[in-house]
Design a protein around this motif. Structure first.
Motif, PDB file in Angstrom:
ATOM      1  N   ILE A 299     -52.869  -2.188 -36.368  1.00 50.26           N
ATOM      2  CA  ILE A 299     -51.720  -1.857 -37.153  1.00 50.26           C
ATOM      3  C   ILE A 299     -50.932  -1.152 -36.324  1.00 50.26           C
ATOM      4  O   ILE A 299     -51.466   0.040 -35.788  1.00 50.26           O
ATOM      5  CB  ILE A 299     -52.013  -1.647 -38.505  1.00 50.26           C
ATOM      6  N   THR A 300     -49.685  -1.127 -36.095  1.00 53.27           N
ATOM      7  CA  THR A 300     -48.771  -0.406 -35.457  1.00 53.27           C
ATOM      8  C   THR A 300     -47.286  -0.204 -36.148  1.00 53.27           C
ATOM      9  O   THR A 300     -46.430  -1.030 -36.642  1.00 53.27           O
ATOM     10  CB  THR A 300     -48.292  -1.295 -34.067  1.00 53.27           C
ATOM     11  N   PHE A 301     -46.944   1.245 -36.232  1.00 54.85           N
ATOM     12  CA  PHE A 301     -45.679   1.536 -36.799  1.00 54.85           C
ATOM     13  C   PHE A 301     -44.828   1.993 -35.577  1.00 54.85           C
ATOM     14  O   PHE A 301     -45.193   2.945 -34.818  1.00 54.85           O
ATOM     15  CB  PHE A 301     -45.996   2.703 -37.950  1.00 54.85           C
ATOM     16  N   THR A 302     -43.503   1.629 -35.733  1.00 57.56           N
ATOM     17  CA  THR A 302     -42.567   2.026 -34.533  1.00 57.56           C
ATOM     18  C   THR A 302     -41.440   2.310 -35.088  1.00 57.56           C
ATOM     19  O   THR A 302     -40.681   1.981 -35.889  1.00 57.56           O
ATOM     20  CB  THR A 302     -42.346   0.781 -33.893  1.00 57.56           C
ATOM     21  N   TYR A 303     -40.668   3.569 -34.601  1.00 59.34           N
ATOM     22  CA  TYR A 303     -39.353   4.124 -34.725  1.00 59.34           C
ATOM     23  C   TYR A 303     -38.553   4.038 -33.620  1.00 59.34           C
ATOM     24  O   TYR A 303     -39.050   4.681 -32.624  1.00 59.34           O
ATOM     25  CB  TYR A 303     -39.486   5.594 -35.592  1.00 59.34           C
ATOM     26  N   ALA A 304     -37.390   3.347 -33.708  1.00 61.27           N
ATOM     27  CA  ALA A 304     -36.511   3.336 -32.440  1.00 61.27           C
ATOM     28  C   ALA A 304     -35.121   3.773 -32.725  1.00 61.27           C
ATOM     29  O   ALA A 304     -34.706   3.480 -33.946  1.00 61.27           O
ATOM     30  CB  ALA A 304     -36.779   1.859 -31.863  1.00 61.27           C
ATOM     31  N   ARG A 305     -34.525   4.480 -32.021  1.00 64.28           N
ATOM     32  CA  ARG A 305     -33.180   4.971 -32.415  1.00 64.28           C
ATOM     33  C   ARG A 305     -32.268   5.003 -31.086  1.00 64.28           C
ATOM     34  O   ARG A 305     -32.939   5.312 -29.790  1.00 64.28           O
ATOM     35  CB  ARG A 305     -33.178   6.443 -32.907  1.00 64.28           C
TER      36      ARG A 305
ATOM     37  N   LEU B 296     -28.918  -0.245 -29.552  1.00 62.10           N
ATOM     38  CA  LEU B 296     -28.686   0.794 -30.685  1.00 62.10           C
ATOM     39  C   LEU B 296     -27.819   1.968 -30.447  1.00 62.10           C
ATOM     40  O   LEU B 296     -27.916   2.342 -29.264  1.00 62.10           O
ATOM     41  CB  LEU B 296     -29.799   1.429 -31.491  1.00 62.10           C
ATOM     42  N   THR B 297     -26.924   2.501 -31.421  1.00 66.18           N
ATOM     43  CA  THR B 297     -26.158   3.625 -31.239  1.00 66.18           C
ATOM     44  C   THR B 297     -26.957   4.968 -31.518  1.00 66.18           C
ATOM     45  O   THR B 297     -28.080   4.665 -32.039  1.00 66.18           O
ATOM     46  CB  THR B 297     -24.800   3.686 -31.710  1.00 66.18           C
ATOM     47  N   VAL B 298     -26.296   6.184 -31.251  1.00 61.77           N
ATOM     48  CA  VAL B 298     -27.227   7.288 -31.662  1.00 61.77           C
ATOM     49  C   VAL B 298     -27.070   7.323 -33.272  1.00 61.77           C
ATOM     50  O   VAL B 298     -27.903   8.210 -33.631  1.00 61.77           O
ATOM     51  CB  VAL B 298     -26.326   8.577 -31.184  1.00 61.77           C
ATOM     52  N   ASP B 299     -26.099   6.535 -33.820  1.00 59.55           N
ATOM     53  CA  ASP B 299     -26.158   6.790 -35.370  1.00 59.55           C
ATOM     54  C   ASP B 299     -27.207   5.498 -36.008  1.00 59.55           C
ATOM     55  O   ASP B 299     -27.324   5.305 -37.173  1.00 59.55           O
ATOM     56  CB  ASP B 299     -24.850   6.268 -35.676  1.00 59.55           C
ATOM     57  N   GLU B 300     -27.816   4.581 -35.188  1.00 61.27           N
ATOM     58  CA  GLU B 300     -28.529   3.610 -35.557  1.00 61.27           C
ATOM     59  C   GLU B 300     -30.083   3.908 -35.231  1.00 61.27           C
ATOM     60  O   GLU B 300     -30.432   4.368 -34.506  1.00 61.27           O
ATOM     61  CB  GLU B 300     -27.937   2.200 -35.109  1.00 61.27           C
ATOM     62  N   TYR B 301     -30.680   3.133 -36.178  1.00 59.57           N
ATOM     63  CA  TYR B 301     -32.288   3.175 -35.940  1.00 59.57           C
ATOM     64  C   TYR B 301     -32.923   1.767 -36.520  1.00 59.57           C
ATOM     65  O   TYR B 301     -32.405   1.021 -37.503  1.00 59.57           O
ATOM     66  CB  TYR B 301     -33.154   4.426 -36.771  1.00 59.57           C
ATOM     67  N   VAL B 302     -34.041   1.488 -35.930  1.00 60.34           N
ATOM     68  CA  VAL B 302     -34.854   0.336 -36.416  1.00 60.34           C
ATOM     69  C   VAL B 302     -36.182   0.970 -36.671  1.00 60.34           C
ATOM     70  O   VAL B 302     -37.007   1.433 -35.830  1.00 60.34           O
ATOM     71  CB  VAL B 302     -34.716  -0.768 -35.593  1.00 60.34           C
ATOM     72  N   LEU B 303     -36.829   0.287 -37.858  1.00 65.70           N
ATOM     73  CA  LEU B 303     -38.337   0.838 -38.155  1.00 65.70           C
ATOM     74  C   LEU B 303     -39.096  -0.462 -38.158  1.00 65.70           C
ATOM     75  O   LEU B 303     -38.470  -1.748 -38.409  1.00 65.70           O
ATOM     76  CB  LEU B 303     -38.285   1.375 -39.663  1.00 65.70           C
ATOM     77  N   GLY B 304     -40.253  -0.596 -37.513  1.00 61.45           N
ATOM     78  CA  GLY B 304     -41.037  -1.575 -37.408  1.00 61.45           C
ATOM     79  C   GLY B 304     -42.569  -1.558 -37.882  1.00 61.45           C
ATOM     80  O   GLY B 304     -42.945  -0.476 -37.615  1.00 61.45           O
TER      81      GLY B 304
END
Length: 471
Positions: free
Chosen positions: A377-383, A410-418
């Protein structure tokens, strides 16, 4: 019938090779076959392809096949032939009763040691990866097959070695279209010096490449021009390069520490630059750094924590790109659903670009409470580290393009959670039943991607179920 004839011919050819070779050589064959079904919801966050011109099927079925045969004369001399059928099902090779031929050679190289030495020479189409610490599944710059000549040798026993080579990434052909020669090659030279100490491995390395202006850079799988050029090259007149040939170069170091066992540490530092003497808008340069730690002292699972950072675009496309150039990457952290490296069934990953972003991953790997069953199980935060101005301006001028893609860049104002939750059950020693699941949520900027893409964006889901047979 055509497919039966094709497979029978292939079988006869392979058996014939074995028959000829058996008298003088030993033949060893390995490979794998993977068959999987994928279910997607909101593929690439919209359910569309990246251009927003087509709808992606929510259910797909894939089959891929690899076989590698080593023809071994002795311990110092062998030739490898690798054949593959890429991910297809119900089309191309596996279309019912009217199949096309998509069998491809993906490895064909000679490997030998110079007599009475430990110098090993590998020549031909071979798997290559620029150095990266092993935690991250592959290189963020280049990890693929390529035509190359590679020489490796120990320098100091068990401590220092050297690996150097020449790679021809591209050449439009032996002849040019007219009697005037044009620069259509893309060649690289690399050097690595692996250093092995007590519990520590350090690999300093460098690569220099020469890119011709007429090279077919669309031939790269995912890197192509988007990984090498700046968006300003095609946005700001005069478009294109000024120089007939341009230099690209990378320097880096890969680090691994297991002296603290059961704690293991990993890290990479890379700087890359391209087109340094071309027009300012065509220059590209940048940094990439990653690091990871894992604890291997538990029998039932392995906790992992990792992070990365990469420089991103500033507010202008007229001064070039501040993202590190790359070729064909295959990088991942704890086999996250957000990245395209290391997955057993790679179709349908989010493909967040680690170049121009930063983030963290936390994972519980090799979870095993039941015999023959392992999970992860893996959690990722990318910005992003990219200025929204640069991405917005590129989209306004170029329209939908490969330089910047919503959800990937991604821009500095955007993020993705996975979140990934993957399982592997060994039916037999060499046959696995694999289930991969992934969820991703992204927050995007309407000013950058436009109302149409922004309004369509929703959480992305993936479920893959399949078999993997290794032999």
């Amino acid at each position: 019938m055509k497919r039966i004839i094709m497979l029978a011919t292939l079988a006869a050819f392979v058996l014939g090779m074995f028959g000829v070779a058996s008298a003088a050589t030993e033949v060893r064959m390995v490979g794998d076959a993977r068959i999987s079904a994928n279910w997607y919801s909101n593929y690439q966050f919209t359910g569309w392809n990246r251009a927003g011109t087509q709808t992606v099927d929510p259910v797909t079925i894939w089959e891929r096949f690899r076989v590698r045969a080593d023809f071994i004369a002795n311990e110092a001399l062998k030739f490898r032939l690798g054949l593959k059928v890429e991910d297809v099902w119900g089309g191309g090779t596996f279309t019912a009763d009217n199949s096309a031929v998509s069998l491809r050679v993906y490895q064909a190289f000679l490997q030998f040691k110079w007599p009475d030495t430990d110098i090993e020479i590998t020549a031909g189409y071979q798997p290559l990866s620029l150095p990266q610490s092993s935690f991250f599944n592959g290189s963020v710059v280049f990890d693929s097959d390529a035509a190359a000549l590679v020489v490796s040798s120990p320098l100091v026993a068990d401590t220092l070695a050297i690996k150097a080579g020449f790679i021809r990434f591209l050449d439009n052909g032996q002849t040019d279209a007219t009697t005037t020669q044009v620069a259509d090659e893309f060649d690289a030279y690399f050097l690595a010096l692996p250093i092995t100490l007590d519990g520590v491995t350090i690999v300093p390395w460098g690569t220099v490449a020469v890119a011709g202006i007429n090279g077919n850079y669309g031939a790269f799988e995912d890197g192509n021009a988007a990984g090498l050029a700046s968006a300003g090259t095609f946005m700001v007149p005069p478009t294109g390069w000024d120089n007939n040939q341009n230099i690209y170069w990378w320097v880096g170091g890969a680090f691994e520490v297991d002296a603290l066992d059961p704690i293991k540490l990993y890290a990479d530092v890379i700087y890359g630059e391209g087109n340094p003497t071309d027009r300012g808008k065509s220059k590209r340069w940048g940094w990439f750094v990653d690091g990871a730690v894992e604890y291997t002292g538990l029998d039932m699972l392995t906790p992992q924590l990792s992070a990365w950072w990469s420089s991103g675009e500033d507010g202008s496309t007229r001064n070039g790109s501040e993202r590190m150039p790359y070729l064909v990457p295959s990088w991942n952290a704890s086999t996250s659903f957000l990245f395209d490296g290391g997955q057993q069934f790679k179709n349908g990953t989010v493909d967040v670009n680690p170049i121009g972003s930063w983030g963290i991953t936390a994972s519980l790997n090799d979870i095993s409470f039941v015999e023959d069953l392992t999970s992860r199980i893996t959690f990722t935060y990318a910005r992003g580290t990219n200025s929204k101005t640069a991405l917005r301006d590129a989209n306004l001028v170029l329209g939908t393009n490969n330089f910047f893609i919503m959800g990937k860049d991604l821009t500095v104002d955007e993020y993705v959670l996975g979140l990934s939750f993957d399982h592997q059950y060994m039916i037999y020693e060499n046959l696995a039943l694999i289930a991969e699941t992934g969820w991703a949520h992204g927050e995007f900027d309407k000013d950058v991607w436009g109302r149409r893409f922004y309004n369509e964006a929703n959480d992305m889901w993936k479920v893959s179920l399949g078999l993997k047979y290794q032999f």
